[in-house]
Design a protein around this motif. Structure first.
Motif, mmCIF file in Angstrom:
data_model
loop_
_atom_site.group_PDB
_atom_site.id
_atom_site.type_symbol
_atom_site.label_atom_id
_atom_site.label_comp_id
_atom_site.label_asym_id
_atom_site.label_seq_id
_atom_site.Cartn_x
_atom_site.Cartn_y
_atom_site.Cartn_z
ATOM 1 N N PHE A 144 -52.523 8.841 75.562
ATOM 2 C CA PHE A 144 -52.814 7.851 76.762
ATOM 3 C C PHE A 144 -53.878 7.004 76.655
ATOM 4 O O PHE A 144 -53.794 6.388 76.734
ATOM 5 C CB PHE A 144 -54.058 8.675 77.565
ATOM 6 C CG PHE A 144 -55.441 9.407 76.905
ATOM 7 C CD1 PHE A 144 -56.409 8.849 76.830
ATOM 8 C CD2 PHE A 144 -55.458 10.486 75.995
ATOM 9 C CE1 PHE A 144 -57.245 8.518 75.965
ATOM 10 C CE2 PHE A 144 -56.446 10.477 75.516
ATOM 11 C CZ PHE A 144 -57.388 9.524 75.613
ATOM 12 N N LEU A 145 -53.558 7.022 74.397
ATOM 13 C CA LEU A 145 -55.042 6.287 74.276
ATOM 14 C C LEU A 145 -53.783 4.256 74.070
ATOM 15 O O LEU A 145 -54.712 3.739 74.688
ATOM 16 C CB LEU A 145 -55.104 6.196 72.790
ATOM 17 C CG LEU A 145 -56.462 6.749 72.559
ATOM 18 C CD1 LEU A 145 -56.070 7.373 70.963
ATOM 19 C CD2 LEU A 145 -57.090 7.158 73.195
ATOM 20 N N LEU A 165 -47.724 -5.002 76.047
ATOM 21 C CA LEU A 165 -48.564 -4.374 75.777
ATOM 22 C C LEU A 165 -47.672 -3.116 75.871
ATOM 23 O O LEU A 165 -47.559 -2.203 75.204
ATOM 24 C CB LEU A 165 -49.970 -3.704 76.016
ATOM 25 C CG LEU A 165 -50.174 -4.583 74.917
ATOM 26 C CD1 LEU A 165 -50.639 -3.374 73.979
ATOM 27 C CD2 LEU A 165 -49.791 -5.381 73.949
ATOM 28 N N THR A 166 -47.227 -3.574 77.446
ATOM 29 C CA THR A 166 -46.250 -1.787 77.786
ATOM 30 C C THR A 166 -44.525 -1.965 77.412
ATOM 31 O O THR A 166 -44.417 -0.839 76.825
ATOM 32 C CB THR A 166 -45.994 -1.920 79.509
ATOM 33 O OG1 THR A 166 -47.360 -1.947 80.025
ATOM 34 C CG2 THR A 166 -45.514 -1.130 80.322
ATOM 35 N N LEU A 167 -44.235 -2.928 76.913
ATOM 36 C CA LEU A 167 -43.162 -3.027 76.113
ATOM 37 C C LEU A 167 -43.698 -2.300 74.771
ATOM 38 O O LEU A 167 -42.875 -1.159 74.179
ATOM 39 C CB LEU A 167 -42.614 -4.393 76.185
ATOM 40 C CG LEU A 167 -42.127 -4.860 77.022
ATOM 41 C CD1 LEU A 167 -41.343 -5.962 77.713
ATOM 42 C CD2 LEU A 167 -41.167 -3.747 77.786
ATOM 43 N N ALA A 168 -45.019 -2.976 74.040
ATOM 44 C CA ALA A 168 -44.525 -2.366 72.759
ATOM 45 C C ALA A 168 -45.142 -0.983 72.365
ATOM 46 O O ALA A 168 -44.587 0.170 71.829
ATOM 47 C CB ALA A 168 -46.195 -3.596 72.557
ATOM 48 N N GLN A 210 -43.862 11.057 78.983
ATOM 49 C CA GLN A 210 -44.927 9.860 78.727
ATOM 50 C C GLN A 210 -44.839 8.452 78.550
ATOM 51 O O GLN A 210 -45.132 7.679 79.402
ATOM 52 C CB GLN A 210 -45.277 10.627 76.856
ATOM 53 C CG GLN A 210 -45.437 11.415 76.144
ATOM 54 C CD GLN A 210 -46.985 11.383 76.426
ATOM 55 O OE1 GLN A 210 -48.059 11.197 76.889
ATOM 56 N NE2 GLN A 210 -47.774 13.004 74.989
ATOM 57 N N LEU A 211 -43.153 8.131 78.261
ATOM 58 C CA LEU A 211 -42.750 6.561 78.823
ATOM 59 C C LEU A 211 -43.360 6.195 80.290
ATOM 60 O O LEU A 211 -43.318 5.535 80.158
ATOM 61 C CB LEU A 211 -41.487 6.993 78.600
ATOM 62 C CG LEU A 211 -41.296 6.665 76.656
ATOM 63 C CD1 LEU A 211 -39.606 6.211 76.381
ATOM 64 C CD2 LEU A 211 -42.102 6.183 76.005
ATOM 65 N N ALA A 212 -42.964 7.255 81.298
ATOM 66 C CA ALA A 212 -43.635 7.382 82.896
ATOM 67 C C ALA A 212 -44.595 6.867 82.310
ATOM 68 O O ALA A 212 -44.837 6.010 83.041
ATOM 69 C CB ALA A 212 -42.694 7.735 83.344
ATOM 70 N N ALA A 213 -45.722 7.804 82.279
ATOM 71 C CA ALA A 213 -46.724 7.408 82.540
ATOM 72 C C ALA A 213 -47.058 6.083 82.101
ATOM 73 O O ALA A 213 -48.158 5.154 82.934
ATOM 74 C CB ALA A 213 -47.862 8.753 81.637
ATOM 75 N N GLY A 218 -48.571 0.474 83.425
ATOM 76 C CA GLY A 218 -48.414 -1.013 82.771
ATOM 77 C C GLY A 218 -48.513 -1.721 84.392
ATOM 78 O O GLY A 218 -48.388 -2.788 84.434
ATOM 79 N N VAL A 219 -47.499 -1.381 85.222
ATOM 80 C CA VAL A 219 -47.382 -1.328 85.912
ATOM 81 C C VAL A 219 -48.368 -1.641 87.013
ATOM 82 O O VAL A 219 -48.935 -3.029 87.469
ATOM 83 C CB VAL A 219 -45.681 -0.973 87.921
ATOM 84 C CG1 VAL A 219 -46.600 -1.354 88.637
ATOM 85 C CG2 VAL A 219 -45.184 -0.717 86.239
#
Ligand SMILES: Nc1ncnc2c1ncn2[C@@H]1O[C@H](COP(=O)(O)OP(=O)(O)OP(=O)(O)O)[C@@H](O)[C@H]1O
Ligand SMILES: [Mg+2]
Length: 579
Positions: A144-145, A165-168, A210-213, A218-219
């Motif tokens: 979550f960090l 940042l979401t992509l990264a 995790q990725l979805a969260a 990000g959205v």
């Protein structure tokens, strides 16, 4: 994370640097007038990016300290020996603190906040990835960090920050999860977290969640950043518009040719524009804070008798300055009177021209009349003169008769001279302008004056620029100099016995100044001395100054006289230098 914050780096025109045309009162003592003119408009300075970066820096350190500190505490609770996991987490906390110090110092040192933000977010991503790796990859409770970094980037750099940042974060999360699952580097972990023991299906599910969260965060951050960006853009446009308006207002006030002064209800000056300072021959900074009475003595008295303290185009004399003043109430947006606006123009030159015009008009009328009479007198005078001449030669005349006839003859000569002068003045012969040295002419005329017995005990001094070429009629100018010097010498004979004559070039003009230290002229007589036939002398005709005026006017020049009773008189003749 390379978005630009509109409005931040450009120099804010309202920040108060640069030359200010409007004089401000001390901002610590605001007055009612400040709400309208010369007020200090407060707009938040462009340093809010710096503040946001600093806050984020502290926030991330706090989060890492609390979260990891808590987990270290849990791991070491019950006095268990320090495990390698505890060491690792403590090292990460230490690294966060270290980066806090480094980035904090960079901000302090004046590095652009944007250039601090990027390595800060990169370091955060690196630390988070390391932490996620050593705490179980896809199963790590610290994933979550990443979300914190995404939100931070969104707040700092709006939409672009959130997307980048979401992509990264998604990429790094997948990478460390895979590395942990493949057991690429063996690290000590708490017993229940052994990523490589997960089945492929389980791994995919955990990582997917995790990725979805992270993507969801990000959205949200994108939407939030979008709104923030729009807000910032609107703010920047509004701020720019306000700044432009303020600058325009300042430019207008500064460019006004008229003097503009605002005063508080108690009569002290709040603001004054450049023209005001120039007209009053003072430095702009001197005016603010002064009582109006000190700057324009007499204005308060003029205002006293007027309802509401308004004044429509009144003339005010300040020393040798004449200004036309209009005073109106200064109202704020609520129509409340908060002072006065004094608007004024320099009318000195205008009033002087008006005076010359009036004088010229008067001379023209009187002159015409005089010329008519002189003309009519001249012919009978010639007959009388001829007849007396004949009578004088008659053999039968007694001695007494001859004496009487001699008197008549002498008086006729005097009348003749007067009529000649009058006709000269009223019907002057046309000018014959030539180029000549005025300095030489002045000196020659003075030499003759010095030789004149009547002026013998007056000391006459000359100063002349050399050569002082002018294009004029020399015999007429000689008459001007002669008349002025005669007047000055007559006056000086009754005073200090000094006359000073000066001929100079002053820019576009050539000036002749004749000064004496005689008794001066009382103010009530000054208005009449240029009138033909005005004289206070027993043998004067009163045509001297009138003739001077006519000649100087004919040459396109001006003649001015200043006099102070008991001190002396100064006459200045200004002639245009050009042809
Ligand atoms: N320098 C001066 N100091 C004091 N009074 C002066 C001076 N110049 C002129 N005046 C006053 O102005 C009056 C008009 O001067 P103006 O030269 O026209 O005539 P006038 O000197 O009296 O006679 P005229 O010049 O025809 O002999 C003088 O009579 C005198 O009272
Ligand atoms: Mg005279």
């Amino acid at each position: 994370v390379a978005a630009s914050v509109p409005g931040a780096p450009r120099q804010d025109p309202l920040a108060g640097t640069g030359p200010m045309p409007i004089i401000r009162r001390d901002p610590v003592t605001p007055s009612p007038g400040d709400s309208l003119v010369g007020s200090t408009v407060t707009v938040p300075p462009g340093g809010d990016v710096r503040r946001r970066v600093a806050r984020l820096l502290l926030l991330r350190t706090l989060v890492v300290s609390v979260v990891l500190g808590l987990s270290v505490w849990l791991l070491t609770a019950g006095a268990r020996p320090a495990t390698p996991a505890v060491w690792l987490q403590s090292t990460i906390i230490a690294a966060t603190y270290l980066s806090l110090i480094v980035f904090g110092l960079m901000l302090r040192a004046g590095v652009a906040p944007r250039r601090v933000a990027r390595p800060m977010l990169a370091t955060d991503l690196a630390i988070t990835s390391l932490l996620v790796y050593v705490t179980g990859g896809a199963q790590s409770p610290y994933a979550f960090l990443y979300a914190l970094s995404i939100v931070a980037a969104g707040a700092l750099s709006y939409r672009r920050g959130a997307i980048a940042l979401t992509l990264a974060a998604d990429a790094l999360m997948s990478a460390v999860a895979l590395l942990a699952w493949w057991r690429v580097i063996e690290v000590p972990m708490p017993a229940q977290l052994q990523p490589w023991e997960q089945s492929a299906g389980d791994f995919a599910r955990t990582l997917g969640i995790q990725l979805a969260a992270l993507s969801a965060v990000g959205v949200l951050s994108f939407i939030f950043g979008d709104q923030l960006q729009r807000g910032a853009e609107t703010l920047a446009t509004t701020r720019q518009a306000a700044a432009d308006l303020f600058t325009l207002h300042q430019d207008i006030v500064r460019s006004l040719a008229a003097g503009l002064i605002t005063i508080a209800p108690d009569g002290t000056v709040l603001t004054a524009n450049q023209a005001a300072a120039e007209i009053l021959h003072r430095r702009a900074a001197e005016l603010a804070g002064k009582p109006l009475e000190a700057i324009m003595p007499g204005l308060a008295a003029q205002l006293a008798g007027r309802p509401g303290g308004e004044l429509q185009r009144g003339d005010l004399t300040l020393g040798d300055l004449t200004i036309g003043v209009t005073v109106s109430p200064l109202r704020d947006v609520n129509d409340k009177v908060i002072g006065r606006v004094v608007n004024f123009q320099d009318l000195t030159e205008l009033r002087r021209l008006e005076q010359h015009m009036r004088r010229a008009e008067r001379l023209a009328t009187v002159g015409q009349l005089a010329a008519g009479i002189a003309h009519e007198i001249r012919n009978p005078l010639a007959s009388i003169s001829g007849s007396i001449e004949l009578l004088r030669q008659a053999p039968l005349a007694s001695d007494d008769d001859r004496t009487l006839m001699a008197i008549v003859h002498r008086e006729i000569q005097r009348l003749n001279v007067l009529v000649g002068d009058l006709l000269d003045y009223a019907n002057p012969r046309p000018s014959q302008p030539v180029d000549f040295d005025l300095g030489v002419l002045v000196r020659e005329t003075l030499q003759v004056s010095r030789a004149d017995r009547a002026l013998a005990d007056v000391e006459i001094a000359t100063a002349a620029d050399e050569p002082l070429l002018v294009h004029a009629d020399p015999s007429k100018l000689r008459q001007v100099v002669w008349n002025l010097v005669r007047n000055a010498a007559d006056a000086a004979a009754a005073g200090g016995k000094h006359v000073r004559v000066e001929a100079r070039r002053a820019g576009e003009q050539t000036t002749i100044t004749v000064e004496d230290d005689g008794p001066g002229i009382p103010p009530d007589r000054i208005g009449r001395i240029f009138d033909p036939f005005y004289t206070t002398k027993q043998k004067g005709t009163g045509l001297g100054l009138a003739t001077c005026h006519a000649i100087v006017a004919e040459h396109g020049g001006q003649i001015d006289l200043e006099s102070e009773v008991g001190k002396g008189t100064k006459v200045v003749v200004r002639l245009p230098t050009g042809r």
